[in-house]
Scaffold this motif. Structure first.
Motif, PDB file in Angstrom:
ATOM      1  N   PHE A  35       0.809  -1.215   0.000  1.00 44.52           N
ATOM      2  CA  PHE A  35       0.000   0.000   0.000  1.00 44.52           C
ATOM      3  C   PHE A  35       0.846   1.270   0.000  1.00 44.52           C
ATOM      4  CE2 PHE A  35       0.508  -1.627   4.283  1.00 44.52           C
ATOM      5  CZ  PHE A  35       1.031  -0.540   4.970  1.00 44.52           C
ATOM      6  N   LEU A  36       2.150   1.157   0.273  1.00 44.37           N
ATOM      7  CA  LEU A  36       3.002   2.348   0.282  1.00 44.37           C
ATOM      8  C   LEU A  36       3.137   2.929  -1.123  1.00 44.37           C
ATOM      9  CD1 LEU A  36       6.037   1.498   2.604  1.00 44.37           C
ATOM     10  CD2 LEU A  36       4.080   2.980   3.098  1.00 44.37           C
ATOM     11  N   ALA A  37       3.099   4.244  -1.197  1.00 39.10           N
ATOM     12  CA  ALA A  37       3.302   4.929  -2.472  1.00 39.10           C
ATOM     13  C   ALA A  37       4.750   4.741  -2.924  1.00 39.10           C
ATOM     14  CB  ALA A  37       2.996   6.420  -2.306  1.00 39.10           C
ATOM     15  N   ASP A  38       5.000   4.939  -4.215  1.00 41.93           N
ATOM     16  CA  ASP A  38       6.369   4.894  -4.734  1.00 41.93           C
ATOM     17  C   ASP A  38       7.236   5.844  -3.917  1.00 41.93           C
ATOM     18  OD1 ASP A  38       5.688   3.082  -6.686  1.00 41.93           O
ATOM     19  OD2 ASP A  38       5.510   4.577  -8.280  1.00 41.93           O
ATOM     20  N   GLY A  39       8.406   5.384  -3.557  1.00 45.23           N
ATOM     21  CA  GLY A  39       9.322   6.182  -2.761  1.00 45.23           C
ATOM     22  C   GLY A  39       9.082   6.077  -1.266  1.00 45.23           C
ATOM     23  N   GLY A  40       8.091   5.304  -0.852  1.00 45.45           N
ATOM     24  CA  GLY A  40       7.761   5.191   0.563  1.00 45.45           C
ATOM     25  C   GLY A  40       8.885   4.603   1.393  1.00 45.45           C
ATOM     26  N   VAL A  41       9.487   3.532   0.888  1.00 49.29           N
ATOM     27  CA  VAL A  41      10.586   2.901   1.632  1.00 49.29           C
ATOM     28  C   VAL A  41      11.730   3.893   1.803  1.00 49.29           C
ATOM     29  CG1 VAL A  41      12.345   1.088   1.536  1.00 49.29           C
ATOM     30  CG2 VAL A  41       9.961   0.551   0.984  1.00 49.29           C
ATOM     31  N   GLU A  42      12.052   4.595   0.742  1.00 52.13           N
ATOM     32  CA  GLU A  42      13.140   5.574   0.807  1.00 52.13           C
ATOM     33  C   GLU A  42      12.808   6.696   1.788  1.00 52.13           C
ATOM     34  OE1 GLU A  42      13.374   3.098  -2.660  1.00 52.13           O
ATOM     35  OE2 GLU A  42      11.726   4.353  -1.949  1.00 52.13           O
ATOM     36  N   PHE A  43      11.540   7.117   1.822  1.00 55.45           N
ATOM     37  CA  PHE A  43      11.123   8.174   2.741  1.00 55.45           C
ATOM     38  C   PHE A  43      11.321   7.751   4.200  1.00 55.45           C
ATOM     39  CE2 PHE A  43       7.944   9.997   5.564  1.00 55.45           C
ATOM     40  CZ  PHE A  43       8.169  11.364   5.396  1.00 55.45           C
ATOM     41  N   TYR A  44      10.913   6.529   4.523  1.00 54.48           N
ATOM     42  CA  TYR A  44      10.942   6.075   5.919  1.00 54.48           C
ATOM     43  C   TYR A  44      12.311   5.565   6.371  1.00 54.48           C
ATOM     44  CZ  TYR A  44       5.882   6.465   5.975  1.00 54.48           C
ATOM     45  OH  TYR A  44       4.602   6.945   5.917  1.00 54.48           O
ATOM     46  N   ARG A  45      13.197   5.226   5.442  1.00 60.13           N
ATOM     47  CA  ARG A  45      14.494   4.636   5.801  1.00 60.13           C
ATOM     48  C   ARG A  45      15.260   5.446   6.848  1.00 60.13           C
ATOM     49  NH1 ARG A  45      16.905   4.025   1.005  1.00 60.13           N
ATOM     50  NH2 ARG A  45      16.101   1.929   0.703  1.00 60.13           N
ATOM     51  N   PRO A  46      15.416   6.780   6.711  1.00 64.55           N
ATOM     52  CA  PRO A  46      16.179   7.517   7.740  1.00 64.55           C
ATOM     53  C   PRO A  46      15.543   7.446   9.130  1.00 64.55           C
ATOM     54  CG  PRO A  46      15.779   8.905   5.813  1.00 64.55           C
ATOM     55  CD  PRO A  46      15.012   7.654   5.601  1.00 64.55           C
ATOM     56  N   TYR A  47      14.206   7.416   9.186  1.00 65.44           N
ATOM     57  CA  TYR A  47      13.522   7.307  10.477  1.00 65.44           C
ATOM     58  C   TYR A  47      13.799   5.952  11.118  1.00 65.44           C
ATOM     59  CZ  TYR A  47      10.961  11.415   8.903  1.00 65.44           C
ATOM     60  OH  TYR A  47      10.626  12.668   8.457  1.00 65.44           O
ATOM     61  N   VAL A  48      13.769   4.915  10.297  1.00 72.88           N
ATOM     62  CA  VAL A  48      14.026   3.564  10.816  1.00 72.88           C
ATOM     63  C   VAL A  48      15.477   3.441  11.264  1.00 72.88           C
ATOM     64  CG1 VAL A  48      14.060   1.107  10.232  1.00 72.88           C
ATOM     65  CG2 VAL A  48      12.176   2.564   9.434  1.00 72.88           C
ATOM     66  N   GLU A  49      16.397   3.990  10.490  1.00 71.83           N
ATOM     67  CA  GLU A  49      17.813   3.938  10.870  1.00 71.83           C
ATOM     68  C   GLU A  49      18.029   4.618  12.220  1.00 71.83           C
ATOM     69  OE1 GLU A  49      22.246   4.885   9.086  1.00 71.83           O
ATOM     70  OE2 GLU A  49      20.476   5.453   7.918  1.00 71.83           O
ATOM     71  N   GLU A  50      17.423   5.769  12.411  1.00 72.82           N
ATOM     72  CA  GLU A  50      17.553   6.469  13.697  1.00 72.82           C
ATOM     73  C   GLU A  50      16.936   5.646  14.826  1.00 72.82           C
ATOM     74  OE1 GLU A  50      18.314   8.805  16.842  1.00 72.82           O
ATOM     75  OE2 GLU A  50      19.268   8.857  14.876  1.00 72.82           O
ATOM     76  N   ALA A  51      15.783   5.051  14.577  1.00 71.55           N
ATOM     77  CA  ALA A  51      15.137   4.224  15.596  1.00 71.55           C
ATOM     78  C   ALA A  51      16.016   3.042  15.984  1.00 71.55           C
ATOM     79  CB  ALA A  51      13.777   3.737  15.104  1.00 71.55           C
TER      80      ALA A  51
END
Length: 152
Positions: A35-51
Motif C-alpha cells: 500500500f506504500l506509495a512509490d518512494g515510501g521505503v526511501e522516505f521512511y528509511r532515515p527514520y528507521v535507521e535512527e530508531a
C-alpha cells in the motif's frame, strides 16, 4: 515450518548491526506493505535507521548468526516488529512476540492496510482500540492502536 532461533538483546548498535537490520526492514516492508506509495521505503528509511540506533530495547531473533527478525520496545509499547520475508510464518515473529509479552509489552501501532500484521497481533491477544487517519509522519496511512486484551 518452525525454525530454531536465538533471541539476542542488542546492546551495541554499531554500523554493521544497523545496516543488517535496515536491510531486513526494507525487504520485509517491500514484501508486506504494498500500500506504500512509490518512494515510501526511501522516505521512511532515515527514520528507521535512527530508531535502530536509539530504541530503548532492540531484540533480534537469529538463526545461524543472521537476523531473521527484530523488535523494538519502549516501556510497554512495541515500536516495531519485522521478520525477513523468508521467515514470514516461520516462527521468528512469534518468538519475538513471546519475548515482547514477557517483557511487559501491552500495546502496538499497526498500519490498518497491513491485514497480515493485524491478524498476527490479534492471534497474540491484541485488539484495536483506536484509529488515526495518518501515521507519525503525517502520511495518509491509517494507524490502529492495538492493546493486549485482558482476560476477564
Amino acid at each position: 515450518m518452525s525454525e530454531e532461533f536465538t533471541i539476542c538483546v542488542e546492546t551495541e548498535r554499531g554500523a554493521a548491526l544497523v545496516a543488517e537490520l535496515l536491510s531486513l526492514w526494507e525487504n520485509s516492508v517491500r514484501a508486506s506493505h504494498d500500500f506504500l506509495a512509490d518512494g515510501g521505503v526511501e522516505f521512511y528509511r532515515p527514520y528507521v535507521e535512527e530508531a535502530l540506533r536509539s530504541l530503548p530495547l532492540l531484540v533480534t531473533a537469529r538463526r545461524a548468526g543472521r537476523a531473521a527478525g527484530f523488535m523494538g520496545v519502549t516501556s510497554s509499547h512495541l515500536d516495531a516488529l519485522f521478520a525477513a520475508p523468508e521467515y514470514f510464518g516461520g516462527g521468528a515473529g512469534a518468538m519475538l512476540m513471546r519475548e515482547a509479552l514477557a517483557r511487559g509489552v501491552r500495546s502496538v501501532d499497526v498500519n490498518e492496510q497491513n491485514a497480515r500484521a493485524r491478524r498476527f497481533y490479534e492471534k497474540h491477544g491484541f485488539r484495536a482500540v483506536s484509529r488515526r487517519e495518518t501515521d507519525d509522519c503525517g502520511k495518509p496511512y491509517p494507524i490502529l492502536r492495538m492493546e493486549l486484551a485482558e482476560d476477564d
